[in-house]
Design an enzyme around this catalytic site. Structure first.
Site, short mmCIF file in Angstrom:
data_model
loop_
_atom_site.label_atom_id
_atom_site.label_comp_id
_atom_site.label_asym_id
_atom_site.label_seq_id
_atom_site.Cartn_x
_atom_site.Cartn_y
_atom_site.Cartn_z
CB SER A 10 6.29 -2.03 -6.07
OG SER A 10 5.46 -0.65 -5.49
CG HIS A 65 5.54 3.33 -8.94
ND1 HIS A 65 3.69 2.41 -9.26
CD2 HIS A 65 5.95 2.24 -7.88
CE1 HIS A 65 3.60 2.40 -8.09
NE2 HIS A 65 4.29 1.91 -7.83
CG HIS A 70 2.46 4.73 -3.00
ND1 HIS A 70 3.21 5.29 -3.73
CD2 HIS A 70 2.52 3.37 -3.08
CE1 HIS A 70 3.29 4.46 -5.14
NE2 HIS A 70 2.67 2.56 -3.90
CE1 TYR A 115 5.81 5.92 -0.78
CE2 TYR A 115 4.51 3.95 -0.81
CZ TYR A 115 5.06 4.46 -1.22
OH TYR A 115 5.99 3.92 -2.38
CD GLU A 116 5.10 8.68 -4.09
OE1 GLU A 116 4.78 9.26 -4.68
OE2 GLU A 116 3.64 7.70 -4.08
CB ALA A 148 4.41 -4.77 -4.29
CG MET A 204 3.68 0.42 2.68
SD MET A 204 4.83 1.17 1.75
CE MET A 204 5.52 -0.24 2.87
CB SER A 205 -1.03 1.17 -2.69
OG SER A 205 -0.58 -0.49 -3.33
CG ASN A 233 7.28 -8.51 1.33
OD1 ASN A 233 7.24 -8.41 0.22
ND2 ASN A 233 6.96 -8.62 2.70
CG HIS A 290 11.07 -0.43 -2.75
ND1 HIS A 290 9.78 -1.12 -2.84
CD2 HIS A 290 12.10 -0.03 -3.49
CE1 HIS A 290 9.52 -0.09 -4.21
NE2 HIS A 290 10.26 0.26 -4.40
N1 HPA Z 1 4.07 -4.36 3.34
C1 HPA Z 1 4.09 -3.71 3.18
N2 HPA Z 1 3.63 -2.82 2.02
C2 HPA Z 1 4.59 -3.84 0.90
C3 HPA Z 1 5.00 -5.51 1.37
C4 HPA Z 1 5.36 -5.64 2.86
O1 HPA Z 1 5.03 -6.22 3.82
N3 HPA Z 1 5.71 -5.84 0.35
C5 HPA Z 1 5.31 -5.54 -0.68
N4 HPA Z 1 4.78 -3.94 -0.17
#
Ligand code: HPA
Length: 268
Positions: free
Chosen positions: A27, A58, A80, A82-83, A110, A205-206, A229, A241
């Protein structure tokens, strides 16, 4: 289409370019694809089994060309779990890389930092993972080689190289354990506290299913997070996001320098 047919289709579009290194862009990191010299772009739509990613940051294309003078195959856009709820979402692309002769896979993503002193914008070297989330991507695969060792899944020599390149380029490189949550909702503050207790340093998440698939395919793996973050509840602010995308974009130039510096040191 089988992985070797897909590899042949890709090779046919870029004759004479045989990449031993592939890079998956996470990302906000898609800009690296624009730094590829002599780029040949192949939309995932031309490669049956490659995912149509629906995530806004993406793209969905293979970019073949040169980075830091080295032949590379860039996967700009990932799917991902989650998709579609499928941990095998990246199985075909990764099998295709192996069939195409790729030996080293650099995964980027990310991630949220669980360490107070590792701040947004900083790159983090992944040393190991906790597959806290979804099913294993090798469920349903046959043969004894499905029992993949995950000791040193994140290749020690590549990790040492990343540290060396970061040091020489004066890029502060954090490192730690990445814990996979499926998302797409961010974690709760309680889940973040749990992850810290379990020994995680970052969450995302990946990547984890891709590492398992890549090790199964015999690829060496290096994985780097762009911290966007702090984990949920660590700052008192909600996560978004948009924040992931904008921080990734801000830190991206340094991150790209790091990746290019590593690629420059890999076998041609
Ligand atoms: N959690 C999960 N996935 C992420 C985060 C997070 O805080 N930041 C960027 N991708």
């Amino acid at each position: 289409m089988q992985p070797h047919d897909l590899a042949a289709r890709i090779a046919g579009r870029a004759p004479g370019l045989s990449a031993k290194t592939a890079i998956v862009l996470g990302s906000g990191l898609g800009g690296l694809a624009d730094e590829i010299a002599d780029a040949v772009r192949i939309p995932y739509a031309d490669l049956p089994g490659f995912p149509a990613s629906g995530v806004s940051s993406h793209r969905g294309e293979v970019v073949l060309g040169r980075l830091a003078g080295r032949a590379v195959m860039v996967l700009s856009g990932r799917a991902h779990t989650y998709e579609h709820g499928d941990a095998r979402a990246m199985a075909v692309p990764i099998a295709t890389l192996a069939a195409a002769g790729v030996e080293t896979l650099i995964l980027t993503n990310a991630a949220g930092s669980l360490l107070a002193d590792v701040a947004p914008g900083q790159p983090m070297l992944i040393t190991d993972h906790i597959a806290g989330a979804g099913p294993n991507p090798l469920i349903g695969v046959g043969g004894d080689d499905r029992f993949v060792s995950m000791v040193d899944a994140y290749d020690p020599a590549l990790r040492a190289l990343a540290r060396k390149v970061a040091k020489e380029a004066k890029i502060p490189l954090a490192e730690g354990v990445y814990m996979w949550f499926t998302g797409p909702s961010f974690e709760t503050p309680a889940e973040i506290r749990m992850a810290r207790v379990l020994g995680a340093d970052a969450v995302g998440m990946s990547t984890v299913p891709e590492v398992i698939l890549a090790r199964h395919a015999g690829l060496k793996v290096l994985a780097l997070s762009m911290i966007t973050n702090h984990g949920a509840g660590m700052t008192g602010r909600p996560l978004s996001h948009d924040e992931t995308k904008s921080v990734a974009a801000e830190g991206a130039a340094r991150f790209r320098r790091l990746v290019a510096g590593i690629v420059a040191e890999l076998a041609a």
